[in-house]
Design a protein around this motif. Structure first.
Motif, PDB file in Angstrom:
ATOM      1  N   ARG A 249       0.692  -0.854  -0.160  1.00 46.86           N
ATOM      2  CA  ARG A 249      -0.151  -0.292   0.223  1.00 46.86           C
ATOM      3  C   ARG A 249       1.110   1.621   0.135  1.00 46.86           C
ATOM      4  O   ARG A 249       0.571   2.461   0.184  1.00 46.86           O
ATOM      5  CB  ARG A 249      -0.510  -0.288   1.135  1.00 46.86           C
ATOM      6  N   ASP A 288      -6.184  -2.302   3.671  1.00 46.23           N
ATOM      7  CA  ASP A 288      -7.904  -3.114   2.962  1.00 46.23           C
ATOM      8  C   ASP A 288      -9.112  -2.623   3.652  1.00 46.23           C
ATOM      9  O   ASP A 288      -9.615  -1.397   3.329  1.00 46.23           O
ATOM     10  CB  ASP A 288      -8.046  -4.181   2.559  1.00 46.23           C
ATOM     11  N   GLN A 296      -6.623   2.439  -4.349  1.00 47.03           N
ATOM     12  CA  GLN A 296      -5.343   2.050  -3.935  1.00 47.03           C
ATOM     13  C   GLN A 296      -4.306   2.715  -4.071  1.00 47.03           C
ATOM     14  O   GLN A 296      -3.390   2.798  -3.756  1.00 47.03           O
ATOM     15  CB  GLN A 296      -5.133   0.193  -4.506  1.00 47.03           C
ATOM     16  N   TYR A 297      -4.431   3.528  -4.897  1.00 49.88           N
ATOM     17  CA  TYR A 297      -2.311   4.268  -5.350  1.00 49.88           C
ATOM     18  C   TYR A 297      -3.309   5.895  -5.866  1.00 49.88           C
ATOM     19  O   TYR A 297      -2.633   6.124  -6.061  1.00 49.88           O
ATOM     20  CB  TYR A 297      -2.206   3.981  -6.701  1.00 49.88           C
ATOM     21  N   ARG A 441       2.754  -8.992  -7.220  1.00 51.54           N
ATOM     22  CA  ARG A 441       1.438  -8.943  -7.435  1.00 51.54           C
ATOM     23  C   ARG A 441      -0.358  -9.638  -7.502  1.00 51.54           C
ATOM     24  O   ARG A 441      -1.174  -9.043  -7.913  1.00 51.54           O
ATOM     25  CB  ARG A 441       1.193 -10.174  -9.116  1.00 51.54           C
ATOM     26  N   GLU A 442       0.034 -10.244  -6.183  1.00 48.94           N
ATOM     27  CA  GLU A 442      -1.031 -10.866  -5.016  1.00 48.94           C
ATOM     28  C   GLU A 442      -1.891  -9.439  -5.084  1.00 48.94           C
ATOM     29  O   GLU A 442      -3.749  -9.494  -4.489  1.00 48.94           O
ATOM     30  CB  GLU A 442      -1.103 -11.592  -4.393  1.00 48.94           C
ATOM     31  N   HIS A 443      -1.332  -8.277  -4.976  1.00 51.76           N
ATOM     32  CA  HIS A 443      -2.414  -6.579  -4.451  1.00 51.76           C
ATOM     33  C   HIS A 443      -1.519  -5.855  -5.490  1.00 51.76           C
ATOM     34  O   HIS A 443      -2.483  -4.831  -5.296  1.00 51.76           O
ATOM     35  CB  HIS A 443      -0.834  -6.617  -3.816  1.00 51.76           C
ATOM     36  N   GLY A 444      -1.811  -5.983  -6.751  1.00 54.11           N
ATOM     37  CA  GLY A 444      -2.053  -5.365  -7.864  1.00 54.11           C
ATOM     38  C   GLY A 444      -1.392  -4.654  -8.543  1.00 54.11           C
ATOM     39  O   GLY A 444      -1.166  -3.788  -8.733  1.00 54.11           O
ATOM     40  N   ARG A 446       1.723  -2.566 -10.094  1.00 53.75           N
ATOM     41  CA  ARG A 446       2.775  -2.479 -11.073  1.00 53.75           C
ATOM     42  C   ARG A 446       4.365  -2.557 -10.860  1.00 53.75           C
ATOM     43  O   ARG A 446       4.812  -1.552 -10.267  1.00 53.75           O
ATOM     44  CB  ARG A 446       2.005  -1.035 -11.585  1.00 53.75           C
ATOM     45  N   GLU A 472       1.605  -8.885 -16.914  1.00 48.75           N
ATOM     46  CA  GLU A 472       1.042  -7.100 -16.842  1.00 48.75           C
ATOM     47  C   GLU A 472       2.550  -6.525 -16.841  1.00 48.75           C
ATOM     48  O   GLU A 472       1.768  -5.169 -17.157  1.00 48.75           O
ATOM     49  CB  GLU A 472       0.060  -7.120 -15.705  1.00 48.75           C
TER      50      GLU A 472
END
Length: 568
Positions: A249, A288, A296-297, A441-444, A446, A472
């Motif tokens: 985060r 979360d 998130q960002y 990656r599991e937490h989105g 980049r 990705e």
């Protein structure tokens, strides 16, 4: 040779007294053992300097016979009488350790202009950095962290740059200017034990990835105050992945520039990998809850960033406390003695282990003796330039100024012990690079890769491997460019980072389509994927495919067996 032998004798003598008699050193014997390895010749313009011969005369005889502590200030030497009764008791160990390293604290950030290598004194052409700033981190080792900042008045997303092994903020100078011109707020920071960041209380410290990850986490909290894009080269890329995996985060995205595929060789402490896993899971779960109403960002509501990260840290603390049975915290916390000073995190515990030597300072005498010659050979201008020319595709960028700035850290009194600690510190409790990236990656998470095509150390196959782990990810290659693309092609590197950030934050179009390329200043930037382009890459791709398939099949079989056991 005599200096090195005397240094080893002093260190072994102190250790034997402490081990067998419960005694601490009198005066500066341990300080001599630390400082006797790295003589610094006095030069005009240096604030303070010390030489081994002066240390021998000023410290040895009074320390052994009289229990005095002598410290050299400028051209004079004064002696401070100490009570032996107060220094030889076990209860006075912490006071004695502080005295042992008082010399290194006195010499920190002095801007020394020469370094002794064997019998030769090399002059260093070092100029004070106009961008230098300092951060006092509230950590048990009491470090003074050196960092640069540019683009303070810009409104663009913040970017933090993490350097590779042996360099510092200066390695990003041109890149920082270009990123600031693109509208970003930019920071670069020296890792503790490298560049100009050094601890005041190094005794028992291990210079490891876990320490540097914690350093990044607290730097972001206390100096940037919001989630940040992290750019890392070589070792810095490995630390960036560790930071993103454990604190997803706090990371808007990471940029890997020829990130080293592994770091450290001694095993991590048993049980700590599980603790790190629980830290990450608990932190993500807390994030979360705390940020459920925010993207998130998003950077729109960063005023409460520190309070949110503190909530995440508190969750991690409880997780580690319950898993380890202790009161340590994963992301910082308070000491159990109520002093309010920050205690070692759960990951710091991993720094105390190891199969041979856990990498904690000071190094054992036999390690120092065995590797002292190697250290002397490495810290020379000629060796540095030879190594740089091997990894730089543009040899014209390697000069005395660059080598001298690298050698500046080697002139620090704690440099030899830091070097040895880095060699022997245990692996990260967060796992290897693949493990970190998968967790991120599991937490989105980049990821952008900007790799130098001609790097002889981290070849293209490692970038392709990351793309297979994270399909990705965007993979860009610079050519001609070697291990340090941010320094060899700073303008194009910064343009690549800025365009990727604009794509993520503002929905801008990608800088290049897949297979596309552009040229600027004689350097070509091309967007590629994980497809092999030569025989070696095809072999690596085949091996990776077979091993990955076998691992998945084994995991499926193991899961089936565990399921049958539960039914039985």
């Amino acid at each position: 040779h005599a200096r090195l032998r005397l240094s080893d004798f002093a260190l072994q003598f102190c250790e034997r007294l402490e081990r067998t008699q419960g005694l601490c050193h009198c005066g500066g014997l341990r300080g001599l053992a630390m400082l006797g390895r790295v003589p610094i010749a006095p030069q005009p313009g240096a604030h303070r300097a010390v030489h081994t011969d002066a240390l021998i005369q000023a410290l040895v005889r009074p320390a052994v016979q009289q229990g005095h502590r002598q410290v050299k200030h400028g051209s004079g030497v004064h002696s401070e009488q100490r009570s032996c009764k107060s220094s030889v008791r076990c209860k006075a160990r912490q006071v004695s350790c502080k005295a042992a390293h008082s010399r290194s604290a006195e010499l920190e950030n002095t801007g020394s202009t020469a370094i002794a290598v064997g019998d030769e004194v090399q002059q260093l052409s070092i100029v004070d950095d106009p961008h230098s700033q300092w951060w006092e981190w509230d950590h048990p080792c009491k470090p003074r962290v050196h960092f640069w900042r540019m683009g303070e008045d810009n409104a663009g997303p913040p970017v933090l740059l993490l350097h590779g092994f042996g360099v510092g903020c200066f390695h990003f100078e041109d890149c920082m200017h270009n990123l600031a011109q693109q509208g970003h707020r930019v920071w670069a920071m020296d890792f503790i034990g490298q560049g100009r960041s050094w601890p005041r209380e190094p005794h028992g410290l291990a210079y490891s990835v876990d320490l540097w990850t914690e350093q990044v986490k607290h730097f972001v909290e206390e100096n940037i105050g919001e989630a940040v894009f992290v750019v890392g080269n070589s070792l810095g890329g490995f630390v960036a992945a560790s930071f993103a995996a454990l604190h997803p985060r706090m990371s808007r995205g990471i940029v890997l520039a020829n990130a080293t595929p592994w770091w450290a060789f001694t095993p991590a402490v048993k049980g700590m990998a599980g603790a790190a896993e629980q830290v990450a899971e608990a932190a993500a779960a807390a994030a979360d809850v705390v940020t459920a109403s925010e993207p998130q960002y998003s950077s729109a509501n960063n005023a409460d960033f520190r309070s949110r990260s503190e909530a995440v840290s508190a969750a991690g603390t409880g997780s580690v406390a319950s898993s380890s049975g202790g009161g340590g915290s994963s992301d910082g916390g308070s000491r159990s003695d109520g002093s309010g000073a920050e205690g070692n995190s759960a990951l710091d515990t991993a720094q105390q282990g190891g199969w041979l030597w856990g990498g904690t300072t000071p190094a054992p005498g036999y390690i120092r003796s065995a590797l002292g010659g190697l250290w002397q050979r490495l810290r020379s201008n000629a060796t540095i330039q030879t190594t740089l020319r091997q990894v730089y595709a543009r040899e014209d960028l390697v000069d005395d100024r660059l080598a001298d700035r690298i050698l500046e850290a080697a002139a620090h009194p704690l440099a030899f012990d830091a070097f040895l600690s880095i060699l022997f510190a245990p692996k990260s409790a967060a796992g290897g690079l693949d493990d970190m990236l998968l967790r991120y990656r599991e937490h989105g998470g980049r990821v952008l890769l900007v790799y130098g095509r001609e790097d002889p150390w981290v070849r293209s196959i490692w970038g392709q491997r990351i793309v297979r782990v994270i399909p990705e990810a965007t993979y860009l290659q610079l050519s001609p460019s070697g291990h340090c693309p941010h320094a060899e092609a700073p303008a194009l590197f910064a343009r690549s980072v800025a365009a990727w950030v604009a794509q993520l934050e503002g929905g801008a179009a990608p800088l290049l389509p897949l297979g596309g390329s552009l040229q600027e200043g004689g350097v070509t930037l091309k967007r590629v994927d994980d497809s092999p382009s030569n025989a070696l890459e095809y072999v690596v791709w085949a091996v990776y495919t077979v091993t990955t398939s076998a691992k998945r099949a084994f995991n499926r079989l193991l899961g089936q067996l565990e399921g049958r056991q539960e039914l039985n």
